[in-house]
Design a protein around this motif. Sequence first.
Motif, PDB file in Angstrom:
ATOM      1  N   GLU A  74     113.410  43.507 -31.511  1.00 30.58           N
ATOM      2  CA  GLU A  74     113.274  42.450 -32.516  1.00 30.58           C
ATOM      3  C   GLU A  74     112.469  42.951 -33.723  1.00 30.58           C
ATOM      4  N   GLU A  78     114.038  43.799 -37.623  1.00 32.66           N
ATOM      5  CA  GLU A  78     113.513  43.082 -38.783  1.00 32.66           C
ATOM      6  C   GLU A  78     112.835  44.053 -39.750  1.00 32.66           C
ATOM      7  N   LYS A  81     115.545  45.742 -41.767  1.00 37.03           N
ATOM      8  CA  LYS A  81     116.043  44.799 -42.777  1.00 37.03           C
ATOM      9  C   LYS A  81     115.062  44.694 -43.935  1.00 37.03           C
ATOM     10  N   GLN A 109     123.135  41.286 -42.198  1.00 39.93           N
ATOM     11  CA  GLN A 109     123.874  40.579 -41.144  1.00 39.93           C
ATOM     12  C   GLN A 109     123.893  41.374 -39.846  1.00 39.93           C
ATOM     13  N   SER A 112     120.550  41.104 -38.112  1.00 37.57           N
ATOM     14  CA  SER A 112     120.408  39.818 -37.406  1.00 37.57           C
ATOM     15  C   SER A 112     121.186  39.843 -36.091  1.00 37.57           C
ATOM     16  N   LYS A 113     122.401  40.413 -36.135  1.00 33.53           N
ATOM     17  CA  LYS A 113     123.214  40.496 -34.904  1.00 33.53           C
ATOM     18  C   LYS A 113     122.511  41.356 -33.855  1.00 33.53           C
ATOM     19  N   ARG A 115     119.421  41.573 -33.374  1.00 32.48           N
ATOM     20  CA  ARG A 115     118.370  40.756 -32.765  1.00 32.48           C
ATOM     21  C   ARG A 115     118.973  39.758 -31.781  1.00 32.48           C
ATOM     22  N   GLN A 116     120.158  39.225 -32.154  1.00 34.80           N
ATOM     23  CA  GLN A 116     120.764  38.159 -31.355  1.00 34.80           C
ATOM     24  C   GLN A 116     121.438  38.681 -30.084  1.00 34.80           C
TER      25      GLN A 116
END
Lengths: 163, 88
Positions: A74, A78, A81, A109, A112-113, A115-116
């Motif tokens: 995580e 970030e 990014k 994007q 974020s993916k 992280r998800q």
Amino acid sequence: MLHRLLEMVDNTIHFPEAQAHCDIPCGIYDPSAAQIAALTVVRMMDLMAGLQSGDDKSRIEYNNSMSRYIAVKEEHAEKAKNEIRIIWGDYFKKEKHPNVDDLAQKIMQLGSKCRQSADRETALEFVDAINEFSSKFWETKGIPTKKSKAPYAPALEMVYPVF
Amino acid sequence: MPDYQNGDFVLILRSPFCITRFKSGDLIIFSHPFYGLLIKRIHEILPNGDLYVIGNLENSLDSRKLGYIPNANVIGKVIWSFKRKKYS
């Protein structure tokens, strides 16, 4: 007069201070931090995939390790990014570098993916996109680049400037 | 010229008391995990309530770098300011 009074109160109780934060700008930009952070995301996913669950005692160890790998994934997704965001916002100018916006958006994007999910393919795309960003960055400075395998796991091919 | 300089004071209406009164153009104070406590202007309010913020100088930090600001990170809305005297 009122400002003077507030100053006196501030000297005693110290109001919280908010920054308006304009960039200097310092001119120091380097995408390598983003590249290392993206590599870390892949590494964490590999470590997560390699964890084996077992009996009760080892389940505690499993949960502990998995939690830590996820936390680092995580943090570094970030971080990657954010590093890209800074170079994109501060360094690249739309009128001079019109083809960077879409790439930066793609990196946001993908980050974020990452992280998800724990999908390695997504993380590899994340690394590739950041490598492409790095190439474009060094190109603007007239510095050639080369591709070499990173000297640590996950040993992916990365873009490095040639000074 | 930035709206605020070092040494200026602002009075805010703290969240959640101002939560329904946000609109584009409002000055807010919010916390950011990387930059700490910031004062910026709302440019756009997204359907989910997140805020796109801007500064008023070309080199200002804005949501391109800060990201969208979650409503929960907003400390309050600026309702008054007390600027330090500028000596010419």
